[in-house]
Write an enzyme that holds these catalytic residues in place. Structure first.
Site, PDB file in Angstrom:
ATOM      1  N   GLY A  71     -71.207  -7.813 -57.091  1.00  0.00           N
ATOM      2  CA  GLY A  71     -71.579  -6.786 -58.286  1.00  0.00           C
ATOM      3  C   GLY A  71     -72.753  -5.924 -58.333  1.00  0.00           C
ATOM      4  O   GLY A  71     -73.402  -6.271 -57.266  1.00  0.00           O
ATOM      5  N   LYS A 119     -72.510 -16.774 -60.196  1.00  0.00           N
ATOM      6  CA  LYS A 119     -73.491 -16.303 -60.230  1.00  0.00           C
ATOM      7  C   LYS A 119     -74.730 -15.894 -60.333  1.00  0.00           C
ATOM      8  O   LYS A 119     -75.358 -16.707 -61.208  1.00  0.00           O
ATOM      9  CB  LYS A 119     -72.672 -15.295 -61.611  1.00  0.00           C
ATOM     10  CG  LYS A 119     -73.192 -13.730 -61.688  1.00  0.00           C
ATOM     11  CD  LYS A 119     -72.647 -13.149 -62.412  1.00  0.00           C
ATOM     12  CE  LYS A 119     -71.529 -12.450 -63.079  1.00  0.00           C
ATOM     13  NZ  LYS A 119     -71.395 -11.516 -63.723  1.00  0.00           N
ATOM     14  N   GLY A 179     -67.307 -12.242 -53.781  1.00  0.00           N
ATOM     15  CA  GLY A 179     -67.786 -11.293 -54.373  1.00  0.00           C
ATOM     16  C   GLY A 179     -69.816 -10.835 -54.833  1.00  0.00           C
ATOM     17  O   GLY A 179     -70.517 -11.698 -54.422  1.00  0.00           O
ATOM     18  N   ASP A 225     -67.065  -3.482 -71.273  1.00  0.00           N
ATOM     19  CA  ASP A 225     -67.099  -2.952 -69.762  1.00  0.00           C
ATOM     20  C   ASP A 225     -65.379  -4.199 -69.120  1.00  0.00           C
ATOM     21  O   ASP A 225     -65.881  -4.609 -68.751  1.00  0.00           O
ATOM     22  CB  ASP A 225     -68.698  -4.052 -69.371  1.00  0.00           C
ATOM     23  CG  ASP A 225     -67.843  -2.881 -67.776  1.00  0.00           C
ATOM     24  OD1 ASP A 225     -67.954  -2.372 -67.938  1.00  0.00           O
ATOM     25  OD2 ASP A 225     -68.424  -4.156 -67.074  1.00  0.00           O
ATOM     26  N   VAL A 271     -70.737 -14.075 -56.270  1.00  0.00           N
ATOM     27  CA  VAL A 271     -70.474 -14.833 -56.892  1.00  0.00           C
ATOM     28  C   VAL A 271     -70.666 -15.444 -56.153  1.00  0.00           C
ATOM     29  O   VAL A 271     -69.498 -15.492 -54.580  1.00  0.00           O
ATOM     30  CB  VAL A 271     -70.094 -14.223 -57.873  1.00  0.00           C
ATOM     31  CG1 VAL A 271     -68.369 -15.689 -58.186  1.00  0.00           C
ATOM     32  CG2 VAL A 271     -69.546 -13.311 -58.711  1.00  0.00           C
TER      33      VAL A 271
END
Length: 348
Positions: A76, A96, A74, A191, A81
């Site tokens: 961000g 990451k 994935g 977060d 990642v």
């Protein structure tokens, strides 16, 4: 073979494996020339170059001779990642990688370094640990974490809708436990959102919640004063889950996480956020001017006791909220205590 330190950039021509100046693992120096064609670095062990971009695939690459990338999991706003295999142990890990476009951005680099520094202090079953912070020869930074099979809470809510009361409270109590551990070390997450919670099956075919991504975490002193600094003018976090003091840019303490978890809990049980707005700015402003919507407005079958707990957690004034995550977790557990299905108590 010529080797170079990725930190101080000193070149070595002997058998050294680590830099004697800063202890960093040396990497092959592909800028060194050689008449031997066999000195070309093969794919899978090649160092990353400045030509690496966000669209470059890392599949098959090996970081620092140990972490072989299997594929992308994935992405961000600031990182990608990947799933990788640890050649030393044979286990799968998650890696990451900071977006290469941000390598020279001081705030982005510092954020990743801070995530590693803070998360390495955290040792709790409901927090995903950081195993290693690595840096390649072009300054590319990466974090290595355990690979957690399961699904994000956000995906669970999207797939199945609001969670049943007992299951939802069970996960929330576990998140409270992990955050209480972080808060005892003066670390505030900042977060909290369903995208940062993983639902992981355990050996007994049960599930547990694991908190991810301390990339916006801050160290605070006992008075709530930040010990780390973010870029001027930046309001870090996800607007839909920010506490009022976070929206205002005020000092934060653990009670800000309590507010955010109250917002998250509202979505867990209703599928809806407790504040309305057509734009992100409207949502942020609404929490400064109006109380949150009650969960029983969305589902009248939810217990009044749950509604009261969440309203207290989302109080505008931090002094009116639960003062610790332990207190919040215990209050949530009390909602179903009489049903005999109480989640595990937070350890004292």
């Amino acid at each position: 073979m010529t080797r170079r330190c990725p930190r101080c950039h000193t070149t070595f021509h002997g058998d050294e494996q680590t830099c004697p100046q800063d202890g960093a693992a040396l990497v092959a120096d592909d800028s060194a020339t050689s008449d031997d064609a066999s000195s070309e670095v093969p794919r899978g062990t090649r160092p990353h170059t400045a030509g690496y971009t966000d669209n470059t695939t890392l599949s098959g690459d090996v970081f620092d001779g140990r972490y072989e990338v299997v594929g992308r999991l994935g992405e961000g706003g600031m990182s990608y990642v990947y799933q990788a295999r640890d050649r030393a142990t044979g286990e799968l890990v998650a890696v990451k990688v900071l977006s290469p476009l941000l390598i020279r951005e001081r705030v982005a680099v510092e954020r990743l370094r801070r995530e590693a520094k803070l998360a390495m202090q955290l040792h709790h079953e409901h927090i995903c640990p950081i195993l290693r912070l690595g840096e390649l020869e072009n300054g590319l930074l990466y974090l290595v974490m355990p690979y957690l099979p399961g699904e994000l809470l956000a995906d669970r809510l999207e797939r199945s809708g609001p969670l049943p009361l007992v299951a939802g409270i069970g996960f929330l109590v576990q998140i409270c436990a992990g955050l209480h551990h972080a808060h005892q070390l003066h670390i505030v997450h900042r977060d909290l959102k369903p995208e940062n919670v993983m639902i992981v099956p355990d050996d007994q075919r049960r599930e547990r919640a694991v908190l991810l991504d301390f990339g916006l975490a801050k160290s605070v002193d006992a008075a709530g004063m930040s010990l780390t600094v973010t870029g001027t003018g930046m309001v870090p976090g996800t607007p839909e889950f920010m506490s009022p003091e976070q929206v205002r840019g005020d000092r934060l303490d653990p009670r800000s996480d309590i507010y955010a978890l109250g917002v998250l809990a509202s979505e867990v049980f209703t599928g809806q956020l407790p504040f309305e707005g057509r734009t992100t700015q409207q949502i942020m402003v609404s929490r400064l001017k109006s109380p949150p919507r009650r969960v029983r407005e969305f589902d009248a079958d939810l217990p009044a006791a749950l509604e009261a707990v969440l309203l207290k957690a989302m109080s505008l004034d931090p002094n009116d909220r639960y003062q610790t995550m332990r207190d919040f977790g215990e209050a949530l557990a009390d909602v179903i205590d009489e049903a005999g299905a109480r989640p595990h108590r937070l350890l004292r």
